[in-house]
Write an enzyme that holds these catalytic residues in place. Structure first.
Site, PDB file in Angstrom:
ATOM      1  N   TRP A   1      -3.620  -2.502  -1.336  1.00  0.00           N
ATOM      2  CA  TRP A   1      -3.531  -3.913  -1.695  1.00  0.00           C
ATOM      3  C   TRP A   1      -4.347  -4.652  -0.648  1.00  0.00           C
ATOM      4  CZ3 TRP A   1      -1.363  -8.379   0.578  1.00  0.00           C
ATOM      5  CH2 TRP A   1      -1.189  -9.478  -0.272  1.00  0.00           C
TER       6      TRP A   1
ATOM      7  N   GLU B   1       4.232 -16.437 -11.115  1.00  0.00           N
ATOM      8  CA  GLU B   1       3.919 -15.050 -10.752  1.00  0.00           C
ATOM      9  C   GLU B   1       3.264 -14.275 -11.890  1.00  0.00           C
ATOM     10  OE1 GLU B   1       6.914 -13.010  -7.587  1.00  0.00           O
ATOM     11  OE2 GLU B   1       7.860 -13.723  -9.409  1.00  0.00           O
TER      12      GLU B   1
ATOM     13  N   HIS C   1      10.784 -39.867  -5.963  1.00  0.00           N
ATOM     14  CA  HIS C   1      10.132 -39.922  -4.659  1.00  0.00           C
ATOM     15  C   HIS C   1       8.752 -39.265  -4.675  1.00  0.00           C
ATOM     16  CE1 HIS C   1      13.652 -41.657  -2.847  1.00  0.00           C
ATOM     17  NE2 HIS C   1      14.409 -40.664  -3.316  1.00  0.00           N
TER      18      HIS C   1
ATOM     19  N   ARG D   1       4.392  -0.796  -6.963  1.00  0.00           N
ATOM     20  CA  ARG D   1       4.312  -1.705  -5.824  1.00  0.00           C
ATOM     21  C   ARG D   1       3.144  -2.682  -5.955  1.00  0.00           C
ATOM     22  NH1 ARG D   1       6.131   0.255  -0.480  1.00  0.00           N
ATOM     23  NH2 ARG D   1       7.770   1.777  -0.775  1.00  0.00           N
TER      24      ARG D   1
ATOM     25  N   LYS E   1       4.645  -5.241  -4.916  1.00  0.00           N
ATOM     26  CA  LYS E   1       6.102  -5.186  -5.034  1.00  0.00           C
ATOM     27  C   LYS E   1       6.791  -5.195  -3.676  1.00  0.00           C
ATOM     28  CE  LYS E   1       9.982  -4.791  -7.252  1.00  0.00           C
ATOM     29  NZ  LYS E   1      10.485  -5.947  -7.990  1.00  0.00           N
TER      30      LYS E   1
ATOM     31  N   GLU F   1      13.463 -20.481  -8.270  1.00  0.00           N
ATOM     32  CA  GLU F   1      13.224 -19.111  -8.720  1.00  0.00           C
ATOM     33  C   GLU F   1      12.576 -19.099 -10.101  1.00  0.00           C
ATOM     34  OE1 GLU F   1      13.331 -14.889  -9.175  1.00  0.00           O
ATOM     35  OE2 GLU F   1      13.078 -16.295  -7.523  1.00  0.00           O
TER      36      GLU F   1
ATOM     37  N   ASN G   1      -1.532   1.812   6.177  1.00  0.00           N
ATOM     38  CA  ASN G   1      -0.812   0.631   5.709  1.00  0.00           C
ATOM     39  C   ASN G   1      -0.579  -0.293   6.898  1.00  0.00           C
ATOM     40  OD1 ASN G   1      -0.634   1.869   3.242  1.00  0.00           O
ATOM     41  ND2 ASN G   1       1.572   2.247   3.336  1.00  0.00           N
ATOM     42  N   GLY G   2      -0.630  -1.590   6.669  1.00  0.00           N
ATOM     43  CA  GLY G   2      -0.384  -2.541   7.749  1.00  0.00           C
ATOM     44  C   GLY G   2      -1.625  -3.326   8.096  1.00  0.00           C
TER      45      GLY G   2
ATOM     46  N   CYS H   1       0.833  -1.200   0.000  1.00  0.00           N
ATOM     47  CA  CYS H   1       0.000   0.000   0.000  1.00  0.00           C
ATOM     48  C   CYS H   1       0.870   1.253   0.000  1.00  0.00           C
ATOM     49  CB  CYS H   1      -0.896   0.006   1.230  1.00  0.00           C
ATOM     50  SG  CYS H   1      -1.867  -1.503   1.439  1.00  0.00           S
TER      51      CYS H   1
ATOM     52  N   LYS I   1       8.930 -17.399 -10.951  1.00  0.00           N
ATOM     53  CA  LYS I   1       8.723 -16.385 -11.984  1.00  0.00           C
ATOM     54  C   LYS I   1       7.584 -16.782 -12.913  1.00  0.00           C
ATOM     55  CE  LYS I   1      11.347 -13.311 -10.734  1.00  0.00           C
ATOM     56  NZ  LYS I   1      10.853 -13.732  -9.429  1.00  0.00           N
TER      57      LYS I   1
END
Length: 618
Positions: A74, A498, A514, A27, A613, A491, A108-109, A2, A495
Site C-alpha cells: 500500500w 469510503e 453555525h 487488507r 484494512k 460513522e 512494512n512500515g 502491506c 462509510k
C-alpha cells in the site's frame, strides 16, 4: 496494510507465498510481488494488478524455488508503479557490478530517516531505481554484508529510525531468510523441516498452526529445520531469546460469499450473529469479563481515556456518552495519531482504553505506549483479534467475536466494539455503585435482544436500496445527529465517502445554523438520525431549518417519533426505539445506504481506492 510472506523449505514454496498474499488481499494494496532464490541467483515478478495476475506471470516465467519472499504494498513513498513494488533488490555500488542483485528485501512500515541514508548510499555509489524508503534498507544491508546475512541485518537495524517489519534473503546464502520487526507486526511460522514468516498468521493458514509472535526489536533467522530469535540487550549486543510457540487456528481470508454480492454486504448481515457471539458467555456483569484483576484496577481509576482511529474512534465517541451518563466517570476520547504529539495532563488514575479491529493499528499502539510512558498503568483494549499486539500490550482486554472482516469499510467490527464498550460501561458502573441488580437485569435483557432487533432493521434493506438510487447521482451529502447519535452520523458519513467516493460530512444537528446550513440546497441530501429520545423535538426544529432552505431530508426515524414523509422529507421507520443501545441499531441502515449507493455507482466496494484494512503505518 502491506503484507509479508516468506519461506524456507525443501519444497517449492512459490504456491505458499502466493496463497499467503491472497489471504492478505482484504487488507488493501496497490502492487504485489514475489522474489525467490532460483538457479543460483535471485528472480522476481512484480505487478500493479491483483495477486491473480501476479500468479499468472509467475507461472508463465516458470518461477519456482524453496526460498523466497512475497509482498503486497500500500503506497506510502512513491506512486503505485512496478518499479516501486516490493521485493526490492540491492543494486550494488557502481564499482562492483557483480554485486548487483545480491540482496532481496520486503518491508512494512516507514523509515523516517530514509533521505539521510539515501544520500549516504548514493555517495557510496549505489543506484536507486525506486522512490521508496524500502530500497534504502536493501542497499544498507548490502553495504554491511560480509558473508553473514544475520550479522549484516543486525548491524543495519540500529541505523533505521521509524517502524518496520522486514524479510530479507541473500543470493549467496540459499535456504536462509532473516526477519526483523520494530513497530510493525511479524510472526514466525514453525513447520516440519521448514519455516515461514508473515505479517499476519492468517497468511499461513493451512500451512502451519505453530506461530511465534515476534516482539519489538526481535530478529529471526530462518533456515531449514531451525529458526533462532535474537534481541539486542541494553548494550546493543544481540543475544538469543526464547519466544513461546502458540497453536493458532487462523482462518483464511477467502471466506465464502454465499448469496451476497460483496463481503461488505455479507458482513452487514452477519451482525446479529457477531453480536450474539460477542455476548456469548456473559452471564452477568462483572469486571472479570475484562481479565483477572480488573476489579482492583477499576476501583483505582477515576477517569477514562479512549484512544482510537477512524471507525474505532467513533465507537469510542459513542461510548463516552454511556460512560459518563451510566457509569458517571469522566471520559475523554482522543484520535490516537494526534494524542501522542500534543502536551497533555496525565492522570495516573486513568483507565486507558484502546479500540482496534485488527489490534495492530500503528497509531493506536504508539499512543498506548505514550500513555503508559506518562504513568498511566491501567490499560484495556477492545479488540477483534485475541493474538494481536494490542491485546499483548494491554493489562486487560475484551475480545469481540466479529470474526474475520474482509471488507475494508468496517461494519460488524464496529457494532461488536460498541457491545464491548457497553459491557465496560456497566462493569465500571457496578464498581462505582451505580448499577443495582434490577438495572443490571434490564441492561442484559436489552443486550440479548439486540440480535433479534437487528434482524428487523436488516429487513429495511429494500427501502434503503430505493434511497441509494437518489444518492448515487449526488456528489455531496450531510449527516445529522444529536447527542448519543452524533458519532453515529459521523460513522455514516465515513462509510459513504469510503466506498462510494461521495463527499460527506456529519455535524451535530444544533450546529447547522453555525455554518453548515450555507451548504444546503435541493441538491444536498441531508441524512438525519432521529431516535425518539430526549432531543427529538430539538432535532425536529433543526430539520425544519433544512426544509426552509429547500434541502432534501432522508430520515431514519423511530416508529413512535411522529415524523411523517412529505415534500422534501423521506422517512424510513425503524422497528423500535432501543434506549441507550439505539446507536447499534441506527448505524446499520447507514451501512446499507453506503453499500447500495456504492453498488449503484459501480465502485470497488470491498477494496475502495487508496484505503487499506489494517493500518500498520503511522
Amino acid at each position: 496494510m502491506c503484507g509479508i510472506v516468506g519461506a524456507v523449505s525443501a519444497r517449492n514454496i512459490v504456491p505458499i507465498l502466493l496463497e499467503g498474499l491472497k489471504r492478505l488481499e482484504y487488507r488493501g494494496y496497490d502492487s504485489c510481488g514475489v522474489a525467490v532464490h532460483q538457479d543460483g541467483g535471485l528472480k522476481r515478478a512484480r505487478s500493479t494488478s491483483r495477486v491473480a495476475e501476479l500468479e499468472a506471470t509467475v507461472a508463465q516465467e516458470g518461477i519456482h524455488a524453496s526460498t523466497g519472499i512475497a509482498h503486497t504494498r500500500w503506497a506510502t513513498h512513491g506512486a503505485p508503479a512496478v518499479h516501486n513494488a516490493h521485493p526490492h533488490f540491492s543494486s550494488g555500488p557502481a564499482s562492483d557490478p557483480a554485486a548487483a542483485g545480491r540482496i532481496a528485501l520486503v518491508h512494512n512500515g516507514i523509515i523516517e530517516n530514509h533521505d539521510e541514508l539515501r544520500a549516504e548510499l548514493v555517495g557510496r555509489g549505489y543506484r536507486f531505481d525506486s522512490q521508496t524508503d524500502t530500497e534504502v534498507i536493501a542497499h544498507l544491508v548490502h553495504h554491511l554484508y560480509e558473508g553473514d546475512l544475520l550479522d549484516a541485518v543486525q548491524r543495519a537495524l540500529p541505523r533505521l529510525r521509524g517502524a518496520y517489519a522486514i524479510a530479507v534473503f541473500c543470493r549467496d546464502e540459499p535456504h536462509r531468510v532473516i526477519g526483523a520487526r520494530q513497530g510493525s507486526p511479524l510472526v514466525l511460522g514453525v513447520g516440519e523441516g521448514e519455516n515461514f514468516l508473515a505479517s499476519d498468521a492468517m497468511a499461513l493458514a493451512g500451512v502451519t498452526d505453530q506461530i511465534v509472535y515476534l516482539e519489538e526489536g526481535d530478529v529471526v533467522d530462518l533456515q531449514l529445520g531451525r529458526a533462532w530469535v535474537s534481541a539486542a540487550d541494553a548494550g546493543g549486543r544481540y543475544r538469543s531469546v526464547e519466544r513461546p510457540v502458540r497453536t493458532v487456528q487462523a482462518h483464511s481470508g477467502a471466506a465464502d460469499l454465499g448469496p451476497y454480492r460483496h463481503y461488505m454486504q455479507k458482513e452487514i448481515f452477519e451482525q446479529p450473529r457477531a453480536i450474539a457471539d460477542t455476548l456469548d458467555g456473559v452471564g452477568g456483569i462483572s469486571p472479570e469479563l475484562f481479565g483477572d484483576g480488573a476489579w482492583r484496577a477499576f476501583e483505582e481509576v477515576d477517569q477514562v481515556l479512549i484512544l482510537a482511529c477512524g471507525t474505532s474512534f467513533y465507537s469510542g465517541s459513542t461510548a463516552r456518552y454511556w460512560l459518563e451518563s451510566i457509569a458517571g466517570i469522566p471520559t475523554t476520547v482522543e484520535i490516537a495519531s494526534e494524542y501522542r504529539y500534543r502536551d497533555s495532563v496525565p492522570n495516573p488514575r486513568t483507565l486507558v482504553v484502546t479500540i482496534s479491529q485488527s489490534g495492530e493499528t500503528a497509531d493506536t499502539l504508539a499512543a498506548l505506549k505514550h500513555a503508559r510512558g506518562l504513568g498511566m498503568k491501567h490499560t484495556l483494549t477492545i479488540c477483534n483479534v485475541a493474538t494481536s499486539a494490542m491485546v499483548r500490550e494491554c493489562e486487560m482486554a475484551y475480545i469481540t467475536r466479529a470474526g474475520v472482516e474482509i471488507g475494508v469499510a468496517s461494519t460488524k467490527a464496529f457494532t461488536t466494539q460498541l457491545v464491548g464498550l457497553y459491557l465496560l460501561t456497566l462493569a465500571l458502573a457496578q464498581v462505582r455503585g451505580r448499577l443495582d441488580e434490577p438495572s443490571e437485569a434490564e441492561h442484559l435483557k436489552a443486550l440479548r435482544h439486540l440480535p433479534l432487533a437487528l434482524q428487523a432493521v436488516l429487513a429495511l434493506e429494500p427501502s434503503v436500496v430505493a434511497w441509494s438510487e437518489d444518492f448515487a447521482r449526488k456528489e455531496n451529502a450531510l449527516f445529522l445527529g444529536r447527542g448519543l447519535h452524533y458519532p453515529i452520523a459521523l460513522e455514516g458519513a465515513l462509510k459513504l465517502k469510503e466506498i462510494s467516493y461521495i463527499h460527506a460530512e456529519a455535524y451535530p444537528a444544533g450546529e447547522l445554523k453555525h455554518g453548515p446550513l450555507a451548504l444546503v440546497t435541493d441538491e444536498m441530501p441531508v441524512v438525519t438520525v432521529a431516535p425518539n429520545d430526549a432531543l427529538l423535538e430539538k432535532l425536529k426544529s433543526n430539520m425544519q431549518e433544512v426544509r426552509a432552505r429547500g434541502g432534501q431530508l432522508y430520515v431514519f426515524a423511530d416508529a413512535d417519533s411522529h415524523i411523517e414523509s412529505g415534500p422534501g422529507i423521506h422517512v424510513i421507520r425503524m422497528p423500535e426505539h432501543y434506549g441507550a443501545l439505539s446507536p447499534i441499531l441506527h448505524v446499520v441502515p447507514l451501512q446499507l445506504l453506503a453499500y447500495h449507493t456504492a453498488c449503484a455507482r459501480g465502485t470497488d466496494v470491498d477494496k475502495p481506492r487508496n484505503l487499506a484494512k489494517s493500518v500498520t503505518v503511522e
